[in-house]
Scaffold this motif. Structure first.
Motif, PDB file in Angstrom:
ATOM      1  N   LEU A   1     -72.745  -9.399  18.948  1.00 52.02           N
ATOM      2  CA  LEU A   1     -71.462  -9.066  19.560  1.00 52.02           C
ATOM      3  C   LEU A   1     -71.020 -10.144  20.538  1.00 52.02           C
ATOM      4  O   LEU A   1     -71.837 -10.860  21.115  1.00 52.02           O
ATOM      5  CB  LEU A   1     -71.565  -7.711  20.254  1.00 52.02           C
ATOM      6  CG  LEU A   1     -72.025  -6.563  19.345  1.00 52.02           C
ATOM      7  CD1 LEU A   1     -72.174  -5.280  20.139  1.00 52.02           C
ATOM      8  CD2 LEU A   1     -71.063  -6.366  18.191  1.00 52.02           C
ATOM      9  N   ASN A   2     -69.710 -10.242  20.711  1.00 53.67           N
ATOM     10  CA  ASN A   2     -69.140 -11.251  21.595  1.00 53.67           C
ATOM     11  C   ASN A   2     -69.411 -10.941  23.059  1.00 53.67           C
ATOM     12  O   ASN A   2     -69.553  -9.774  23.450  1.00 53.67           O
ATOM     13  CB  ASN A   2     -67.635 -11.356  21.379  1.00 53.67           C
ATOM     14  CG  ASN A   2     -67.294 -11.901  20.014  1.00 53.67           C
ATOM     15  OD1 ASN A   2     -68.044 -12.674  19.441  1.00 53.67           O
ATOM     16  ND2 ASN A   2     -66.160 -11.502  19.483  1.00 53.67           N
ATOM     17  N   GLU A   3     -69.445 -11.971  23.868  1.00 55.50           N
ATOM     18  CA  GLU A   3     -69.634 -11.863  25.315  1.00 55.50           C
ATOM     19  C   GLU A   3     -68.547 -10.973  25.919  1.00 55.50           C
ATOM     20  O   GLU A   3     -67.371 -11.109  25.603  1.00 55.50           O
ATOM     21  CB  GLU A   3     -69.558 -13.257  25.941  1.00 55.50           C
ATOM     22  CG  GLU A   3     -69.719 -13.296  27.433  1.00 55.50           C
ATOM     23  CD  GLU A   3     -71.165 -13.273  27.873  1.00 55.50           C
ATOM     24  OE1 GLU A   3     -71.415 -12.816  28.998  1.00 55.50           O
ATOM     25  OE2 GLU A   3     -72.033 -13.695  27.101  1.00 55.50           O
TER      26      GLU A   3
ATOM     27  N   GLU B   1     -65.410   0.217  13.826  1.00 53.30           N
ATOM     28  CA  GLU B   1     -65.423  -0.925  12.904  1.00 53.30           C
ATOM     29  C   GLU B   1     -66.812  -1.131  12.306  1.00 53.30           C
ATOM     30  O   GLU B   1     -66.953  -1.396  11.111  1.00 53.30           O
ATOM     31  CB  GLU B   1     -64.971  -2.190  13.626  1.00 53.30           C
ATOM     32  CG  GLU B   1     -64.871  -3.384  12.716  1.00 53.30           C
ATOM     33  CD  GLU B   1     -64.325  -4.613  13.416  1.00 53.30           C
ATOM     34  OE1 GLU B   1     -64.450  -5.704  12.831  1.00 53.30           O
ATOM     35  OE2 GLU B   1     -63.790  -4.502  14.533  1.00 53.30           O
ATOM     36  N   ILE B   2     -67.840  -0.979  13.108  1.00 51.09           N
ATOM     37  CA  ILE B   2     -69.215  -1.118  12.615  1.00 51.09           C
ATOM     38  C   ILE B   2     -69.515  -0.020  11.597  1.00 51.09           C
ATOM     39  O   ILE B   2     -70.132  -0.269  10.561  1.00 51.09           O
ATOM     40  CB  ILE B   2     -70.218  -1.075  13.796  1.00 51.09           C
ATOM     41  CG1 ILE B   2     -69.998  -2.291  14.693  1.00 51.09           C
ATOM     42  CG2 ILE B   2     -71.652  -1.019  13.286  1.00 51.09           C
ATOM     43  CD1 ILE B   2     -70.769  -2.243  15.990  1.00 51.09           C
ATOM     44  N   ILE B   3     -69.058   1.181  11.875  1.00 51.89           N
ATOM     45  CA  ILE B   3     -69.278   2.296  10.945  1.00 51.89           C
ATOM     46  C   ILE B   3     -68.566   2.036   9.617  1.00 51.89           C
ATOM     47  O   ILE B   3     -69.122   2.285   8.551  1.00 51.89           O
ATOM     48  CB  ILE B   3     -68.822   3.625  11.575  1.00 51.89           C
ATOM     49  CG1 ILE B   3     -69.755   3.994  12.735  1.00 51.89           C
ATOM     50  CG2 ILE B   3     -68.768   4.738  10.551  1.00 51.89           C
ATOM     51  CD1 ILE B   3     -69.285   5.162  13.568  1.00 51.89           C
ATOM     52  N   ALA B   4     -67.351   1.509   9.674  1.00 48.36           N
ATOM     53  CA  ALA B   4     -66.606   1.210   8.441  1.00 48.36           C
ATOM     54  C   ALA B   4     -67.338   0.178   7.594  1.00 48.36           C
ATOM     55  O   ALA B   4     -67.411   0.301   6.361  1.00 48.36           O
ATOM     56  CB  ALA B   4     -65.206   0.724   8.789  1.00 48.36           C
ATOM     57  N   ILE B   5     -67.903  -0.829   8.217  1.00 50.48           N
ATOM     58  CA  ILE B   5     -68.669  -1.850   7.489  1.00 50.48           C
ATOM     59  C   ILE B   5     -69.907  -1.226   6.872  1.00 50.48           C
ATOM     60  O   ILE B   5     -70.232  -1.479   5.707  1.00 50.48           O
ATOM     61  CB  ILE B   5     -69.038  -3.017   8.425  1.00 50.48           C
ATOM     62  CG1 ILE B   5     -67.771  -3.766   8.843  1.00 50.48           C
ATOM     63  CG2 ILE B   5     -70.036  -3.957   7.755  1.00 50.48           C
ATOM     64  CD1 ILE B   5     -67.984  -4.745   9.971  1.00 50.48           C
TER      65      ILE B   5
ATOM     66  N   THR C   1     -79.137  -5.280  16.521  1.00 50.70           N
ATOM     67  CA  THR C   1     -78.236  -6.101  17.314  1.00 50.70           C
ATOM     68  C   THR C   1     -78.994  -7.304  17.848  1.00 50.70           C
ATOM     69  O   THR C   1     -80.065  -7.165  18.443  1.00 50.70           O
ATOM     70  CB  THR C   1     -77.671  -5.301  18.498  1.00 50.70           C
ATOM     71  OG1 THR C   1     -76.980  -4.173  17.997  1.00 50.70           O
ATOM     72  CG2 THR C   1     -76.731  -6.139  19.322  1.00 50.70           C
ATOM     73  N   ILE C   2     -78.425  -8.478  17.643  1.00 47.75           N
ATOM     74  CA  ILE C   2     -78.948  -9.708  18.247  1.00 47.75           C
ATOM     75  C   ILE C   2     -78.291  -9.796  19.625  1.00 47.75           C
ATOM     76  O   ILE C   2     -77.114 -10.109  19.734  1.00 47.75           O
ATOM     77  CB  ILE C   2     -78.617 -10.933  17.377  1.00 47.75           C
ATOM     78  CG1 ILE C   2     -79.204 -10.756  15.982  1.00 47.75           C
ATOM     79  CG2 ILE C   2     -79.117 -12.216  18.052  1.00 47.75           C
ATOM     80  CD1 ILE C   2     -78.717 -11.756  14.968  1.00 47.75           C
ATOM     81  N   ARG C   3     -79.035  -9.489  20.644  1.00 43.66           N
ATOM     82  CA  ARG C   3     -78.466  -9.374  22.001  1.00 43.66           C
ATOM     83  C   ARG C   3     -78.493 -10.727  22.713  1.00 43.66           C
ATOM     84  O   ARG C   3     -79.125 -10.898  23.747  1.00 43.66           O
ATOM     85  CB  ARG C   3     -79.231  -8.310  22.776  1.00 43.66           C
ATOM     86  CG  ARG C   3     -78.575  -7.910  24.075  1.00 43.66           C
ATOM     87  CD  ARG C   3     -77.955  -6.554  23.948  1.00 43.66           C
ATOM     88  NE  ARG C   3     -77.111  -6.277  25.117  1.00 43.66           N
ATOM     89  CZ  ARG C   3     -76.984  -5.108  25.668  1.00 43.66           C
ATOM     90  NH1 ARG C   3     -77.619  -4.075  25.188  1.00 43.66           N
ATOM     91  NH2 ARG C   3     -76.184  -4.940  26.693  1.00 43.66           N
ATOM     92  N   LYS C   4     -77.796 -11.704  22.139  1.00 40.15           N
ATOM     93  CA  LYS C   4     -77.700 -13.030  22.730  1.00 40.15           C
ATOM     94  C   LYS C   4     -76.710 -13.033  23.893  1.00 40.15           C
ATOM     95  O   LYS C   4     -76.917 -13.697  24.895  1.00 40.15           O
ATOM     96  CB  LYS C   4     -77.265 -14.044  21.669  1.00 40.15           C
ATOM     97  CG  LYS C   4     -77.119 -15.441  22.170  1.00 40.15           C
ATOM     98  CD  LYS C   4     -76.707 -16.382  21.054  1.00 40.15           C
ATOM     99  CE  LYS C   4     -76.517 -17.781  21.590  1.00 40.15           C
ATOM    100  NZ  LYS C   4     -76.058 -18.695  20.548  1.00 40.15           N
ATOM    101  N   ASN C   5     -75.600 -12.308  23.733  1.00 34.69           N
ATOM    102  CA  ASN C   5     -74.544 -12.264  24.739  1.00 34.69           C
ATOM    103  C   ASN C   5     -74.622 -10.981  25.557  1.00 34.69           C
ATOM    104  O   ASN C   5     -75.196  -9.988  25.132  1.00 34.69           O
ATOM    105  CB  ASN C   5     -73.173 -12.346  24.047  1.00 34.69           C
ATOM    106  CG  ASN C   5     -73.023 -13.620  23.253  1.00 34.69           C
ATOM    107  OD1 ASN C   5     -73.363 -14.696  23.721  1.00 34.69           O
ATOM    108  ND2 ASN C   5     -72.525 -13.506  22.041  1.00 34.69           N
ATOM    109  N   SER C   6     -74.007 -11.018  26.717  1.00 35.83           N
ATOM    110  CA  SER C   6     -73.971  -9.853  27.593  1.00 35.83           C
ATOM    111  C   SER C   6     -72.767  -8.986  27.244  1.00 35.83           C
ATOM    112  O   SER C   6     -71.645  -9.492  27.128  1.00 35.83           O
ATOM    113  CB  SER C   6     -73.876 -10.307  29.046  1.00 35.83           C
ATOM    114  OG  SER C   6     -73.786  -9.199  29.896  1.00 35.83           O
TER     115      SER C   6
END
Length: 57
Positions: free
Chosen positions: A5-7, A18-22, A36-41
């Motif tokens: 996910l974006n910062e 949106e995640i559910i639709a995908i 989830t790749i938790r790279k961003n806060s």
């Protein structure tokens, strides 16, 4: 299923739609895991889990 996910995003009931639709598109009848790749806060509204738990797969 993996996501990065974006910062600064707020992951709440509206944005998780949106995640559910995908997930429903690519995994309509098979089990899957969401990682989830938790790279961003970013912020997570715990109420969104109530909606996610309704996904049957």
């Amino acid at each position: 299923m993996t996501a990065q996910l974006n910062e600064g995003i707020a992951l709440n009931i509206e944005t998780v739609t949106e995640i559910i639709a995908i997930a429903e598109k690519y995994f309509p009848s098979q089990s899957f895991a969401y990682i989830t790749i938790r790279k961003n806060s970013y912020a997570v509204d715990p109420m969104m889990y109530l909606k996610i738990f309704k996904i049957k797969t």
